[in-house]
Design a protein around this motif. Structure first.
Motif, PDB file in Angstrom:
ATOM      1  N   ASP A   1       0.824  -1.203   0.000  1.00 49.43           N
ATOM      2  CA  ASP A   1       0.000   0.000   0.000  1.00 49.43           C
ATOM      3  C   ASP A   1       0.863   1.261   0.000  1.00 49.43           C
ATOM      4  O   ASP A   1       0.563   2.229  -0.689  1.00 49.43           O
ATOM      5  CB  ASP A   1      -0.929   0.009   1.212  1.00 49.43           C
ATOM      6  N   SER A   2       1.915   1.257   0.816  1.00 46.83           N
ATOM      7  CA  SER A   2       2.816   2.397   0.892  1.00 46.83           C
ATOM      8  C   SER A   2       4.161   1.927   1.415  1.00 46.83           C
ATOM      9  O   SER A   2       4.267   0.846   1.999  1.00 46.83           O
ATOM     10  CB  SER A   2       2.240   3.499   1.792  1.00 46.83           C
TER      11      SER A   2
ATOM     12  N   TYR B   1       7.409  -0.933   4.854  1.00 50.83           N
ATOM     13  CA  TYR B   1       6.264  -0.929   3.940  1.00 50.83           C
ATOM     14  C   TYR B   1       5.012  -1.386   4.650  1.00 50.83           C
ATOM     15  O   TYR B   1       5.052  -2.082   5.651  1.00 50.83           O
ATOM     16  CB  TYR B   1       6.524  -1.798   2.701  1.00 50.83           C
ATOM     17  N   LYS B   2       3.877  -0.944   4.114  1.00 53.06           N
ATOM     18  CA  LYS B   2       2.575  -1.322   4.655  1.00 53.06           C
ATOM     19  C   LYS B   2       1.896  -2.223   3.633  1.00 53.06           C
ATOM     20  O   LYS B   2       1.832  -1.906   2.454  1.00 53.06           O
ATOM     21  CB  LYS B   2       1.722  -0.069   4.887  1.00 53.06           C
ATOM     22  N   SER B   3       1.421  -3.368   4.110  1.00 53.92           N
ATOM     23  CA  SER B   3       0.746  -4.317   3.231  1.00 53.92           C
ATOM     24  C   SER B   3      -0.421  -4.939   3.984  1.00 53.92           C
ATOM     25  O   SER B   3      -0.238  -5.461   5.078  1.00 53.92           O
ATOM     26  CB  SER B   3       1.734  -5.407   2.799  1.00 53.92           C
TER      27      SER B   3
ATOM     28  N   ASN C   1      -2.833  -3.756   5.712  1.00 57.11           N
ATOM     29  CA  ASN C   1      -2.951  -3.156   7.031  1.00 57.11           C
ATOM     30  C   ASN C   1      -1.946  -3.718   8.038  1.00 57.11           C
ATOM     31  O   ASN C   1      -2.165  -3.670   9.233  1.00 57.11           O
ATOM     32  CB  ASN C   1      -4.379  -3.305   7.571  1.00 57.11           C
TER      33      ASN C   1
END
Length: 193
Positions: free
Chosen positions: A173-174, A189-191, A193
């Motif tokens: 996601d980011s 990193y965000k994956s 949630n």
């Protein structure tokens, strides 16, 4: 009054003719404004810099109006990107006004570069969904690139060649990159949630 007839670069009173989609900064001395597929920048016109040189701004004589006009009015980059611009990230110039980089990511996922390496806007990569520049010093930049297939790469630019090192394939996601005083870098990193 006569000087204003010799307009070459700059936007002042007619800036209202552009609808601004977003404004971005490199947290140093450049502000970018995006209108569809047009890119504008604001920087002190008396500075020697990569963007001023690229746009042909060497002094105040080629600005709208008199030489006492605003040093920071917006200059249009003379390039028509094929599709709208969705992100602008940059690394500022060093103290001599050299080696600044402006990366432009368009809606068709093309990544372009404006730098002192070239006199043109260069297409560097296709199929880029997100791009990040992390500058630890004026001489050192790290780049993260997420492509359309969820591949995350750490990249470097060396002698006009863009190198990619594969890191992982995952729905991300980011992401961000952080460093410390010893130049160690970590990628977060965000994956899901």
């Amino acid at each position: 009054f006569i000087d204003s007839l010799s307009y070459k670069k700059g936007i002042s009173e007619n800036f209202k003719n552009y609808e601004i989609d977003f404004i971005e900064t490199n947290h140093s001395n450049v502000v970018y404004a995006v209108s569809g597929n047009y890119l504008f920048y604001s920087q002190d016109k008396e500075e020697t810099s990569t963007l001023n040189e690229f746009a042909g701004i060497y002094d105040l004589s080629n600005e709208y109006g008199s030489p006492t006009s605003n040093l920071y009015n917006f200059i249009k980059i003379d390039y028509n990107f094929v599709s709208g611009i969705k992100d602008v990230v940059s690394a500022p110039d060093n103290q001599l006004g050299q080696y600044g980089e402006t990366w432009v990511l368009t809606n068709d996922n093309y990544l372009y570069l404006i730098s002192s390496r070239s006199k043109t806007v260069d297409l560097v990569h296709r199929n880029v969904s997100k791009f990040l520049v992390y500058q630890q010093s004026f001489a050192s930049c790290s780049y993260l690139l997420l492509d359309d297939h969820n591949n995350l790469y750490k990249c470097k630019l060396d002698n006009n060649t863009f190198y990619k090192q594969f890191l992982l394939n995952k729905k991300i996601d980011s992401f961000a990159i952080v460093g410390d005083e010893n130049k160690n870098e970590s990628i977060i990193y965000k994956s899901n949630n």
